[in-house]
Design a protein around this motif. Structure first.
Motif, PDB file in Angstrom:
ATOM      1  N   ASN B 244       0.872  -1.291  -0.064  1.00 41.33           N
ATOM      2  CA  ASN B 244       0.089   0.009  -0.038  1.00 41.33           C
ATOM      3  C   ASN B 244       0.892   1.468  -0.043  1.00 41.33           C
ATOM      4  OD1 ASN B 244      -1.717   2.069   0.702  1.00 41.33           O
ATOM      5  ND2 ASN B 244      -3.157   0.661   1.732  1.00 41.33           N
ATOM      6  N   SER B 245       1.206   1.805  -1.116  1.00 39.03           N
ATOM      7  CA  SER B 245       1.946   3.110  -1.237  1.00 39.03           C
ATOM      8  C   SER B 245       1.101   3.935  -2.163  1.00 39.03           C
ATOM      9  CB  SER B 245       3.270   2.752  -1.562  1.00 39.03           C
ATOM     10  OG  SER B 245       3.478   2.055  -2.931  1.00 39.03           O
ATOM     11  N   LEU B 246       1.597   5.246  -1.979  1.00 38.28           N
ATOM     12  CA  LEU B 246       1.131   6.490  -2.738  1.00 38.28           C
ATOM     13  C   LEU B 246       2.243   7.076  -3.095  1.00 38.28           C
ATOM     14  CD1 LEU B 246      -1.247   8.287  -4.310  1.00 38.28           C
ATOM     15  CD2 LEU B 246      -1.201   9.334  -2.056  1.00 38.28           C
ATOM     16  N   GLU B 247       2.467   7.325  -4.380  1.00 34.76           N
ATOM     17  CA  GLU B 247       3.597   8.478  -4.777  1.00 34.76           C
ATOM     18  C   GLU B 247       3.070   9.260  -5.648  1.00 34.76           C
ATOM     19  OE1 GLU B 247       7.280   7.106  -6.383  1.00 34.76           O
ATOM     20  OE2 GLU B 247       7.577   5.351  -4.798  1.00 34.76           O
ATOM     21  N   ILE B 248       3.398  10.604  -5.365  1.00 36.08           N
ATOM     22  CA  ILE B 248       2.820  11.889  -6.144  1.00 36.08           C
ATOM     23  C   ILE B 248       4.321  12.312  -6.502  1.00 36.08           C
ATOM     24  CG2 ILE B 248       1.693  13.720  -6.248  1.00 36.08           C
ATOM     25  CD1 ILE B 248       0.318  12.623  -3.779  1.00 36.08           C
ATOM     26  N   ILE B 249       4.375  12.411  -8.011  1.00 40.84           N
ATOM     27  CA  ILE B 249       5.790  13.270  -8.512  1.00 40.84           C
ATOM     28  C   ILE B 249       5.148  14.613  -9.039  1.00 40.84           C
ATOM     29  CG2 ILE B 249       7.369  13.051 -10.412  1.00 40.84           C
ATOM     30  CD1 ILE B 249       6.101   9.996  -9.047  1.00 40.84           C
ATOM     31  N   GLY B 250       5.673  15.512  -8.260  1.00 37.83           N
ATOM     32  CA  GLY B 250       5.345  16.892  -8.805  1.00 37.83           C
ATOM     33  C   GLY B 250       6.645  17.745  -9.341  1.00 37.83           C
ATOM     34  N   ASP B 251       6.545  18.925  -9.743  1.00 35.89           N
ATOM     35  CA  ASP B 251       7.528  19.684 -10.299  1.00 35.89           C
ATOM     36  C   ASP B 251       8.626  20.159  -9.273  1.00 35.89           C
ATOM     37  OD1 ASP B 251       8.603  21.284 -12.476  1.00 35.89           O
ATOM     38  OD2 ASP B 251       8.110  23.081 -11.366  1.00 35.89           O
ATOM     39  N   ARG B 252       8.198  19.749  -7.952  1.00 37.55           N
ATOM     40  CA  ARG B 252       9.104  20.077  -6.830  1.00 37.55           C
ATOM     41  C   ARG B 252       9.853  18.804  -6.104  1.00 37.55           C
ATOM     42  NH1 ARG B 252      10.008  25.601  -5.562  1.00 37.55           N
ATOM     43  NH2 ARG B 252      11.628  24.876  -4.574  1.00 37.55           N
ATOM     44  N   GLY B 253       9.509  17.505  -6.720  1.00 31.18           N
ATOM     45  CA  GLY B 253      10.123  16.388  -6.190  1.00 31.18           C
ATOM     46  C   GLY B 253       9.055  15.307  -5.919  1.00 31.18           C
ATOM     47  N   ARG B 254       9.480  14.112  -5.430  1.00 31.32           N
ATOM     48  CA  ARG B 254       8.525  12.875  -5.327  1.00 31.32           C
ATOM     49  C   ARG B 254       8.306  12.655  -3.955  1.00 31.32           C
ATOM     50  NH1 ARG B 254      10.157   7.396  -5.152  1.00 31.32           N
ATOM     51  NH2 ARG B 254      12.108   7.407  -4.911  1.00 31.32           N
ATOM     52  N   LEU B 255       7.129  12.569  -3.663  1.00 25.99           N
ATOM     53  CA  LEU B 255       6.476  12.480  -2.273  1.00 25.99           C
ATOM     54  C   LEU B 255       5.894  10.814  -2.228  1.00 25.99           C
ATOM     55  CD1 LEU B 255       4.456  14.588  -0.162  1.00 25.99           C
ATOM     56  CD2 LEU B 255       3.580  12.366  -0.523  1.00 25.99           C
ATOM     57  N   ARG B 256       6.432  10.197  -1.176  1.00 22.66           N
ATOM     58  CA  ARG B 256       5.949   8.539  -1.247  1.00 22.66           C
ATOM     59  C   ARG B 256       5.454   8.541   0.205  1.00 22.66           C
ATOM     60  NH1 ARG B 256       7.053   3.493  -3.364  1.00 22.66           N
ATOM     61  NH2 ARG B 256       6.905   1.788  -1.803  1.00 22.66           N
ATOM     62  N   MET B 257       4.139   8.105   0.353  1.00 26.33           N
ATOM     63  CA  MET B 257       3.453   7.579   1.465  1.00 26.33           C
ATOM     64  C   MET B 257       3.405   6.025   1.715  1.00 26.33           C
ATOM     65  SD  MET B 257      -0.624   8.303   2.548  1.00 26.33           S
ATOM     66  CE  MET B 257      -1.169   7.197   1.566  1.00 26.33           C
ATOM     67  N   GLU B 258       3.790   5.472   2.621  1.00 29.15           N
ATOM     68  CA  GLU B 258       3.951   4.094   2.876  1.00 29.15           C
ATOM     69  C   GLU B 258       3.940   3.762   4.275  1.00 29.15           C
ATOM     70  OE1 GLU B 258       6.908   1.657   0.720  1.00 29.15           O
ATOM     71  OE2 GLU B 258       5.720  -0.195   0.943  1.00 29.15           O
ATOM     72  N   GLY B 259       2.927   2.949   4.604  1.00 29.97           N
ATOM     73  CA  GLY B 259       2.763   2.610   6.170  1.00 29.97           C
ATOM     74  C   GLY B 259       2.084   3.764   6.635  1.00 29.97           C
ATOM     75  N   ASN B 260       3.190   4.256   7.770  1.00 27.06           N
ATOM     76  CA  ASN B 260       2.962   5.432   8.510  1.00 27.06           C
ATOM     77  C   ASN B 260       4.021   6.572   8.430  1.00 27.06           C
ATOM     78  OD1 ASN B 260       0.768   6.778  10.032  1.00 27.06           O
ATOM     79  ND2 ASN B 260       2.117   6.989  11.672  1.00 27.06           N
ATOM     80  N   THR B 261       4.802   6.196   7.101  1.00 23.44           N
ATOM     81  CA  THR B 261       6.093   7.508   6.996  1.00 23.44           C
ATOM     82  C   THR B 261       5.388   8.005   5.631  1.00 23.44           C
ATOM     83  OG1 THR B 261       6.993   5.959   5.680  1.00 23.44           O
ATOM     84  CG2 THR B 261       7.316   5.731   7.966  1.00 23.44           C
ATOM     85  N   ILE B 262       5.999   9.057   5.713  1.00 20.07           N
ATOM     86  CA  ILE B 262       5.913  10.048   4.351  1.00 20.07           C
ATOM     87  C   ILE B 262       7.424  10.365   4.162  1.00 20.07           C
ATOM     88  CG2 ILE B 262       5.151  12.350   3.242  1.00 20.07           C
ATOM     89  CD1 ILE B 262       2.876  12.307   5.333  1.00 20.07           C
ATOM     90  N   THR B 263       7.822  10.169   2.811  1.00 18.98           N
ATOM     91  CA  THR B 263       9.134  10.549   2.360  1.00 18.98           C
ATOM     92  C   THR B 263       8.876  11.433   1.434  1.00 18.98           C
ATOM     93  OG1 THR B 263      10.140   8.461   3.213  1.00 18.98           O
ATOM     94  CG2 THR B 263      11.550   9.917   1.897  1.00 18.98           C
TER      95      THR B 263
END
Lengths: 384, 384
Positions: B244-263
């Motif tokens: 279960n992971s959500l990644e969002i790649i935007g013009d200012r970088g890449r965000l990854r949500m997995e488990g209870n962490t956001i990188t």
């Protein structure tokens, strides 16, 4: 001593030139190079006064000065020169991709099959231990029958300056494609080498989405395999920072390769059997989180490892790590992805080679692409 | 004291029953339930002797015993009873999904819009702090304009026993869909709540691929957004262990949500501007690997948080966390994915509601699905 010639010392060929000249490939020596660029020839001459220098590939192939040739030209010429070399009784090692369109690669393979000579391809990523390990885990059945694949390689960021550095770059006429032809051939090869060939593809490409170019710089491809498994392959040169991960979900768990780590969430029993026979609705089978050891090494010397293996195959009959004939698979995948995007429809595999070829010719004929070409040479050190 | 009734105490309704009976929703009291099943009514009676028990929903809605109703029936009835309640001047809180097909959800929304009553939806996942945080990071512009989304939710494993536990389960007539209608509505809502609505979808569904069912149990959907961004949404009940992971790649970088962490791999400058102006071909912008703090809590009490918010909205005018009217977005997405798979073609958003409805009726009419229904009740504790 196997006498090697290199066609093209403008980009990747310089790397091959350097380690051959340094004597890092036992049993082989660099005897000649050919390049149409005088600057490239000057570069070679200044670095190794003992080799013969040719202005065109054919002269070198006809010279009798070499026994084998490495081909590091723009992509379109890979099969052209491989065929020319094989027909002259020379062994050949082509840079990736094997070609731009499967039709020409098939011709190369047909010539190679009857030539009695050794045709290799520079799939140096196959020499990386982590890739060999993942392949072995799948082939040995640890992961179980494959259900889904997921290969996301978005760490091919390139700036506009990269594309502006050569007029042939990222054009239908000059390269015959974008990220699928230039950056991702290794990934396409690993994808099929590890997971097998899909039976059909539905791909979505962005053409000049992130750069002022006419070819694809972003790809999302959905694939289906003969056994009903599904998969995705995503690549782009437009994201920063990118990521690089391969996941393979099988009947015995989920394997993830990222960076230099392999994690395997192993199901203690067949997921299918568990699903069919469990009396509980929500419970999943027992899962073990396994960290798989990755043998050290294998990095940094990948190109020469392929060259060494090719030389040993010629001189001692050692099996090739990367058979030239296998290069067609990645080209088929790339062609199918473009064909699917162009036609907004499914593309079956093996690809309809004639259809792809004729649509590619249309793209070349209708190209209206112009760009400011500074013609600045880029430093290829550190590229693959 | 707001008097609440619950329609359906066979599954999720039992959870609502329990915390309402325990007095965990200030300002509200459980006054009645309605269920067509005598076993369910017995269950309710044995646990709370003070409430009125009805054999059918209409009787409860007409009884004058309640001011507001929670609807925890099979999916098809969510909008039906919401409309019935709103028309009688009662507030309503529907379980997810808002309905099976967008056409009926639109009707519900139209009734709600003129009712003057509060219609909420049980999108309890919106109350999780990590989801709110990711949404805030996107909305505030930290990620930049979205380029690509990637939501992979394969941790919905269900065994055949789950599907065999009720004759209505996983049938076109009984549920109107599979993983998209039953397991993934929260994910579809979060996907659009955080990333916005796509403009079109091309989806690939496996119908009964992992189970003996007629509806979809695996989905790979490619989406395109109005700004040209692309994305994928993958879900299934057939994999173990899932991810279960959500990644969002935007013009200012890449965000990854997995488990209870956001990188968040943050680009120090606009990737687009860097790409356009850099004089180096291979270099990427400066990237910071950022670990984003996730406020604690928000787990475990999600359902009652939504119920409390709905009660406060009724009694004090507090804005809803999950407006009932917003439920249509997830239904639109699910409908578009099925429509695309059924027609083997693109599905635009907003979905062609009439077309989806008529094809769904065809599926129901042509259903040849039979299964061994043990009719065994499952324990829903721990589900969402």
């Amino acid at each position: 001593m196997l006498r090697i010639g290199i066609i093209g010392v403008g980009g990747m060929g310089r790397g091959h030139f350097t380690y051959l000249t340094a004597g890092e490939v036992p049993g082989a020596t660099l005897s000649a190079i050919a390049d149409t660029s005088s600057a490239a020839r000057e570069w070679a001459k200044s670095r190794n006064g003992n080799i013969q220098i040719f202005e065109d590939a054919e002269s070198m192939l006809d010279s009798g000065a070499i026994d084998a040739v490495m081909i590091a030209t723009p992509h379109y010429f890979h099969p052209v020169y491989a065929i020319a070399a094989l027909k002259r009784g020379l062994h050949a090692l082509v840079e990736k991709p094997a070609g731009v369109y499967a039709k020409q690669v098939r011709e190369m393979n047909e010539v190679a099959a009857t030539s009695g000579k050794v045709l290799g391809i520079m799939f140096n990523q196959r020499t990386r231990h982590i890739h060999q390990k993942v392949r072995q885990l799948v082939a040995s059945g640890e992961v179980g029958e494959i259900r889904r694949t997921q290969y996301i390689i978005t760490d091919w960021f390139r700036s506009q300056a990269y594309y502006d550095s050569g007029g042939w770059r990222a054009t239908w006429a000059g390269e015959g494609g974008g990220v699928l032809v230039n950056q991702s051939p290794h990934n396409l090869d690993l994808f099929q080498w590890i997971c097998g060939m899909p039976s059909r593809v539905r791909a979505f490409c962005g053409f000049g989405r992130f750069h002022r170019i006419e070819v694809e710089d972003s790809v999302t491809a959905y694939v289906e395999y003969p056994n009903g498994a599904t998969g995705i392959f995503i690549t782009t040169t437009g994201e920063a920072p990118g990521s690089n991960s391969l996941e393979i979900i099988g009947d015995r768990g989920r394997l993830r390769m990222e960076g230099n780590t392999i994690t395997f969430w192993r199901s203690r029993e067949s997921v299918r059997e568990f699903s069919d026979t469990s009396t509980e609705g929500f419970k999943q089978p027992e899962i073990w989180r396994c960290e798989i050891p990755v043998p050290g090494g294998g990095d940094g010397a990948e190109h020469r490892a392929i060259t060494r293996n090719w030389v040993k195959s010629i001189t001692e009959g050692t099996p090739l790590i990367a058979e030239g004939a296998e290069g067609i698979h990645g080209v088929q995948l790339a062609n199918a992805m473009l064909l699917s995007a162009w036609t907004d429809d499914w593309a079956d595999l093996p690809t309809d080679e004639e259809k792809f070829y004729s649509l590619l010719q249309e793209k070349i004929a209708n190209s209206s692409h112009e760009k400011s070409t500074g013609g600045k040479a880029l430093d290829f050190a550190g590229t693959f």
